[in-house]
Design a protein around this motif. Structure first.
Motif, PDB file in Angstrom:
ATOM      1  N   GLU A 136      38.996  43.459  -6.235  1.00 10.90           N
ATOM      2  CA  GLU A 136      38.811  44.592  -7.149  1.00 10.90           C
ATOM      3  C   GLU A 136      37.814  44.282  -8.280  1.00 10.90           C
ATOM      4  OE1 GLU A 136      41.439  47.585  -5.474  1.00 10.90           O
ATOM      5  OE2 GLU A 136      39.599  47.489  -6.603  1.00 10.90           O
ATOM      6  N   HIS A 140      36.405  55.634  -4.784  1.00 10.12           N
ATOM      7  CA  HIS A 140      36.735  54.229  -5.063  1.00 10.12           C
ATOM      8  C   HIS A 140      36.816  53.431  -3.759  1.00 10.12           C
ATOM      9  CE1 HIS A 140      38.908  50.724  -6.734  1.00 10.12           C
ATOM     10  NE2 HIS A 140      39.616  50.783  -5.623  1.00 10.12           N
ATOM     11  N   ASP A 141      37.527  53.967  -2.786  1.00  8.64           N
ATOM     12  CA  ASP A 141      37.748  53.231  -1.531  1.00  8.64           C
ATOM     13  C   ASP A 141      36.482  53.159  -0.672  1.00  8.64           C
ATOM     14  OD1 ASP A 141      40.407  52.561  -1.968  1.00  8.64           O
ATOM     15  OD2 ASP A 141      41.173  54.393  -1.048  1.00  8.64           O
ATOM     16  N   HIS A 192      35.052  49.790  -1.742  1.00  3.33           N
ATOM     17  CA  HIS A 192      35.638  48.734  -0.888  1.00  3.33           C
ATOM     18  C   HIS A 192      34.943  48.583   0.463  1.00  3.33           C
ATOM     19  CE1 HIS A 192      39.231  47.383  -3.024  1.00  3.33           C
ATOM     20  NE2 HIS A 192      39.437  48.622  -3.407  1.00  3.33           N
TER      21      HIS A 192
HETATM   22 FE    FE Z   1      40.861  49.298  -4.740  1.00  2.04          FE
END
Ligand code: FE
Ligand code: HBI
Length: 296
Positions: A183, A135-136, A140
């Motif tokens: 997000e 996820h990161d 991101h």
């Molecule tokens: Fe996040």
């Protein structure tokens, strides 16, 4: 927060033998990743890039390629940091998981992005509750290569440190802004709506749902509207907000938020699925599949 964390010997996490620094920063135990870990990264990376073609914004896909992220193996934070530091001065730090909010904000305010060092197990490949390395790192990190988005993330961190000092309602307003942009944000591109939010790009199902389902609302970005709007942490979002550009995000965070927090404190929060008069509506959702309770 010193730039170099003080190493505390023999502090081990419950996830294995990874020394944790006093500040909660860990070194990425790259040699400790198993073949399963690398295979999980490879599977998720390949699947997401397949579904994101034509769905993620150009900046995201170009940045991910430019920084050399591939499905071959879990990237080394040190290698990505070379590209990030040169592009925008951002650097990745390894962490155990979610940090206390003030720590998180302080890292962002100093252009340090916390990345969870461990990746989900093969049996969690389709969904994991807490943010893991995929996820990161996949979700991101690529946009930190974009100068304007990188500025926005630093400004967000600085705003978070301030909001933390103001109080919980200000913090809640700012958390909603993070949620509906960093997000779960969408962006208008010359050829249609595209995804930039990390929570969407790291999820196969939501990458399709966010752009193509009739269920959710899609509404034009409005800072105070977003800061009032509650959200979902257990299902796909009921509403996605659409920016025209990353510069629009940067401009929106320019003013001092203190008077905005004061105005918002006098207003009701907005349920996650509501469309307000005055919204710039790209799509008024059918609401199909929505559960009535569960907004946070
Ligand atoms: Fe996040
Ligand atoms: N910690 N490591 C990490 N990553 C996050 O994304 C994160 C966090 N702590 C708090 C947090 N996000 C949210 O509450 C933000 O809205 C601040």
């Amino acid at each position: 927060m010193s730039s170099q964390p003080r190493r505390v010997e023999n502090l081990h996490t419950d996830k294995g033998k990874v020394p944790v620094y006093a500040t909660g920063i860990v070194e990425q135990p790259w040699d400790g990743y198993s073949d399963d870990d690398h295979a999980t990264w490879a599977t998720l990376f390949a699947r997401q890039r397949e579904v994101l073609a034509g769905r993620a914004c150009d900046e995201f896909l170009q940045a991910q390629d430019a920084m050399g992220m591939t499905p071959d193996r879990i990237p080394k934070f040190t290698e990505l940091n070379d590209a990030l530091m040169a592009a925008t001065g951002w650097t990745l730090i390894g962490v155990e998981g979610l940090l206390p909010e003030l720590d998180f904000f302080d890292h962002l305010a100093n252009r340090r992005f916390p990345v969870t060092w461990w990746i989900r197990r093969p049996d969690q490949i389709d969904y994991i509750e807490e943010p893991d390395l995929f996820h990161d790192l996949f979700g991101h990190v690529p946009l930190l290569m974009n100068p304007v988005f990188g500025d926005y993330m630093e400004a967000y961190g600085k705003g978070g440190v301030k909001a933390h000092g103001i109080g919980p309602e200000a913090l809640q307003n700012l958390t909603r802004l993070y949620w509906y942009t960093v997000e779960f944000g969408l962006i208008r591109q010359h050829d249609g709506l595209r995804i930039y939010g990390a929570g969407i790009v790291s999820s196969a199902g939501e990458s399709v749902h966010a752009l193509e389902s009739a269920a959710p609302n899609r509404i034009g970005f409005d800072l105070e509207r977003i800061m009032r709007t509650r959200y979902r942490i257990d299902t796909y979002q009921k509403t996605y907000f659409v920016i025209d550009s990353f510069q629009q995000l940067m401009d929106a965070t320019d003013p001092d938020f203190t008077p905005i927090y004061a105005r918002l404190a006098a207003q009701e929060s907005v349920p996650a699925g509501t469309v307000l008069a005055g919204d710039h509506v790209f799509q008024r959702g059918s609401g199909e599949g929505w559960s009535s309770e569960g907004d946070v």
